[in-house]
Design an enzyme around this catalytic site. Sequence first.
Site, mmCIF file in Angstrom:
data_model
loop_
_atom_site.group_PDB
_atom_site.id
_atom_site.type_symbol
_atom_site.label_atom_id
_atom_site.label_comp_id
_atom_site.label_asym_id
_atom_site.label_seq_id
_atom_site.Cartn_x
_atom_site.Cartn_y
_atom_site.Cartn_z
ATOM 1 N N HIS A 38 -17.250 14.699 -24.232
ATOM 2 C CA HIS A 38 -17.042 14.230 -25.585
ATOM 3 C C HIS A 38 -16.991 12.715 -25.415
ATOM 4 C CE1 HIS A 38 -16.505 17.338 -28.721
ATOM 5 N NE2 HIS A 38 -17.097 17.742 -28.150
ATOM 6 N N SER A 105 -27.636 21.285 -27.782
ATOM 7 C CA SER A 105 -28.307 19.907 -28.650
ATOM 8 C C SER A 105 -27.462 19.202 -29.373
ATOM 9 C CB SER A 105 -29.035 20.699 -29.841
ATOM 10 O OG SER A 105 -28.206 21.488 -30.553
ATOM 11 N N GLY A 106 -26.091 19.051 -28.894
ATOM 12 C CA GLY A 106 -25.150 17.964 -29.221
ATOM 13 C C GLY A 106 -24.366 17.982 -30.802
ATOM 14 N N GLU A 107 -23.657 16.907 -30.536
ATOM 15 C CA GLU A 107 -22.754 16.786 -31.801
ATOM 16 C C GLU A 107 -23.040 15.445 -32.613
ATOM 17 O OE1 GLU A 107 -18.870 18.945 -31.876
ATOM 18 O OE2 GLU A 107 -19.347 18.970 -29.676
ATOM 19 N N GLY A 174 -28.061 32.023 -31.753
ATOM 20 C CA GLY A 174 -28.856 32.946 -32.584
ATOM 21 C C GLY A 174 -29.976 33.404 -31.847
#
Length: 328
Positions: A38, A105-107, A174
């Site tokens: 992070h 895929s990140g934040e 998913g």
Amino acid sequence: MTRFGYTLMTEQSGPKDLVRHAVAAERAGFDFEVSSDHYFPWLSAQGHAPYAWTVLGAVAHATERVELMTYVTCPTLRYHPAVVAQKAATLQLLADGRFTLGLGSGENLNEHVVGEGWPALDERQDMLVEAIEIIRALHEGGLVTWAGEHYRVDSARIWDLPEGGVPIGVAMGGPKAVERFGPLADHLIATEPSADLVGAWNDTDGTATIGQGARAIGQIPICWDPSRERAVERAHEQFRWFAGGWSVNADLPTTAGFAAATQFVRPEDVADNIPCGPDLDAIVEAIRPYWEAGFTDVALVQVGDEGVDPFFEQAAEPLLDKLRAAAG
């Protein structure tokens, strides 16, 4: 047998403490260690965000046995995939083959800092696919030139490359994500104990079976403390962001945003979702859904820096004994 890991939470501890925690986790008997990656903590109360890759380099030298992993790195905006390929190869050499590259895929919280904006979900996933392809190509050892939809690579080569490259795990939420990313990954990463997700992976062409070549790696927060009241207080102070779910968390850009989004989350709401206090059997029961869903690996997050040393001193070894006995 299910393997149990410890999470090096870069959001709640400084770099030297993280290395110390890594050594303590190995000594306590954890099988592996994962590190978040992070630029920001979720909440200001957590108070830290050192550079995960520097920390992991130190951890690789300070430990001998535990496997290491990023949980997870985003190789699309803050880092160019060619750079991720290089540092993953270097870390694998330092760790003598104990490292797995965990990708996602990140934040927005972390990726916005480079000023490139925050793409929609479909574009982020397209970028991740291309990034993985670039990393795989570079880990084959040749000279790589790439002209894709999202990235360019000009005559790149990884000069210090571990034999066999670096195994890659990918975070998936998913069945559609499994269908897309499963054939690109060696291992499944997920934050929910979903048997459907494990089943979707096993049913996807191009994937090794979970438990027979592939791993399903989950993660769960706990807040052990001799005082349940203090544990609930600390979990609420530092981990109430967890209540938003990843579909919300991925898009919030700042700690202020997370504070606002969770202002009405009560301590009892947090305690309903995170096992808090000294009851080790309650922690075991909270983790049980992961191995029952077919996960091979579960990483524990001990919430709050102040609770880490007492956790290792008083709870880690007996908790691991109980977990291994319960999981069989």
